[in-house]
Design a protein around this motif. Structure first.
Motif, short mmCIF file in Angstrom:
data_model
loop_
_atom_site.label_atom_id
_atom_site.label_comp_id
_atom_site.label_asym_id
_atom_site.label_seq_id
_atom_site.Cartn_x
_atom_site.Cartn_y
_atom_site.Cartn_z
N MET A 183 0.84 -1.18 0.00
CA MET A 183 0.00 0.00 0.00
C MET A 183 0.89 1.25 0.00
O MET A 183 1.76 1.38 0.85
CB MET A 183 -0.92 0.01 1.22
N GLN A 228 0.39 4.27 0.93
CA GLN A 228 0.26 5.11 2.12
C GLN A 228 0.81 4.43 3.37
O GLN A 228 1.02 5.09 4.39
CB GLN A 228 -1.21 5.48 2.36
N GLN A 229 1.04 3.10 3.31
CA GLN A 229 1.51 2.36 4.48
C GLN A 229 2.28 1.14 3.98
O GLN A 229 1.71 0.09 3.71
CB GLN A 229 0.32 1.95 5.36
N TRP A 245 -3.37 -0.81 -5.70
CA TRP A 245 -3.81 0.05 -4.60
C TRP A 245 -4.11 1.44 -5.14
O TRP A 245 -3.40 1.95 -6.00
CB TRP A 245 -2.72 0.17 -3.53
N LYS A 262 -6.55 7.19 -2.22
CA LYS A 262 -7.49 6.82 -1.17
C LYS A 262 -6.94 5.61 -0.42
O LYS A 262 -6.87 4.50 -0.95
CB LYS A 262 -8.86 6.50 -1.75
N LYS A 263 -6.55 5.81 0.80
CA LYS A 263 -5.93 4.75 1.60
C LYS A 263 -6.88 3.58 1.77
O LYS A 263 -8.05 3.75 2.11
CB LYS A 263 -5.52 5.30 2.96
N GLY A 264 -6.35 2.37 1.53
CA GLY A 264 -7.10 1.15 1.80
C GLY A 264 -7.96 0.64 0.67
O GLY A 264 -8.56 -0.43 0.79
N GLU A 302 -10.35 -0.56 4.97
CA GLU A 302 -10.59 0.26 6.16
C GLU A 302 -12.02 0.05 6.69
O GLU A 302 -12.36 0.52 7.77
CB GLU A 302 -10.41 1.74 5.83
#
Length: 362
Positions: free
Chosen positions: A40, A42-43, A91, A95-97, A114
């Motif tokens: 991901m 963002q992470q 991914w 938009k995270k997740g 999420e």
């Protein structure tokens, strides 16, 4: 040491061997072969992987020991929805997740990890898209527009979708190649620029504003082109990997440049470099996001190579420094550090392309 022939040059150049070894930081048990894995953006510790059963598993490598302590496969989340295996996985960078997957069951599934997860750690798709009807080879979110994504498949179709539309039908649909389309990549700098690759041995360049026809076709590979990937540093630089065991680096700003007879025999002006280090079919490639023109590539023999082409290839030569009107002006004079290579096993390849001494970990 590693020697690699340079386009438009008659002799090979010696480059420095890797100063540091590649180290394994974690080993996580997986349900069968890993068709594809993506972290991901963002992470980085969150990894999605495609299994041979068709399911997608989510792992957080921070929650796993360096070595497995049992034979049990323990993903953090199990994403259901597919009935067959596949390779498309993307991914959402904005938009995270939000994760997108395409498989051989003809489905495109999307999950928001999420959201609420069931007690058994299983998450069903937030949405399904079923227009292809045949194996979906690749999917990708747009890098600037968070609700737009693209897909390609064995129906030879390139489709664009808007996540917000309730109809779950593509906004654009075009037959992109003469053969099955295996990969697509949206340019990280130019919101309208898209590349696709196909079993017809070509790479196509598209303008999203003019999808009635491809803008350009790149022809050099001798077998189906498995993967295309834009450089994270330069709008005009594109890599393509093929079943012919070659990786081509293209500079689209050189399209239309004049060439002499000897240069024309080596390929079109936009062909910047050919990496010939693999002896098996190449399955995936990835640019280093932190160091310019450094790339990792992996082949069916499970060998990973990390390499960078010589900086003098990248610098424009005076006689070809004109910029083509087919591509926007791109910065070509950025500084490039010294070249280093790491190979995890030695190969035997054509002498005029590559030879190397095995770098042993001490």
């Amino acid at each position: 040491f590693f020697f690699s022939s340079r386009r438009r040059h008659t002799r090979s150049s010696l480059v420095s061997w890797a100063r540091r070894c590649v180290q394994e930081t974690a080993e996580i048990l997986h349900n069968g072969e890993v068709n594809r894995a993506r972290f991901m953006p963002q992470q980085f510790n969150i990894i999605a992987s495609k299994t041979v059963s068709g399911d997608v598993d989510i792992f957080d490598y921070h929650k796993h020991p360096t070595k497995p302590e049992s034979n049990e496969v323990i993903p953090e989340i199990h994403l259901a929805g597919h009935t067959k295996e596949g390779y498309g996985l993307s991914w959402n960078p904005n938009k995270k997740g939000l994760l997108l997957s395409g498989s051989y069951d003809g489905l495109i599934c999307a999950w928001d990890i999420e959201s609420q997860i069931q007690a058994n750690k299983t998450l069903n798709p937030t949405a399904k898209f079923e227009e292809h009807k045949v194996p979906v080879e690749d999917v990708q979110w747009h890098k600037q527009h968070p609700d737009i994504f693209g897909s390609v498949g064995d129906d030879k179709m390139l489709m664009l979708w808007d996540w917000r539309k309730e109809s779950k039908r593509p906004t654009h649909c075009v037959e992109g190649h003469f053969g099955e389309i295996l990969s697509l990549d949206l340019n990280p700098f130019n919101e309208y620029l898209l590349a696709t690759s196909s079993t017809d041995k070509t790479v196509a360049i598209w303008d999203l504003r003019k999808l009635d026809r491809k803008q350009y076709s790149l022809k050099q590979h001798q077998d189906e082109v498995s993967v295309v990937s834009w450089s994270p540093f330069n709008e005009a630089i594109l890599a393509s990997a093929s079943q012919d065991r070659r990786i081509c680096i293209w500079d689209l700003s050189r399209i239309g440049n004049e060439m002499g007879p000897e240069e024309r025999s080596e390929g079109p002006p936009e062909l910047l470099f050919i990496h010939g280090g693999h002896t098996s079919k190449i399955t995936d490639i990835s640019w280093n996001p932190n160091e310019e023109l450094v790339m990792a590539s992996v082949a069916e023999d499970n060998i990973i190579q990390m390499w960078q082409m010589s900086s003098d290839i990248y610098y424009q030569e005076p006689e070809i420094a004109q910029t083509s009107d087919k591509m926007p002006q791109s910065p070509m004079n950025t500084h490039i550090n010294s070249v280093s290579y790491t190979h995890l096993r030695a190969h035997e390849t054509r002498e005029d392309l590559v030879c190397r001494l095995l770098l042993e970990k001490k």
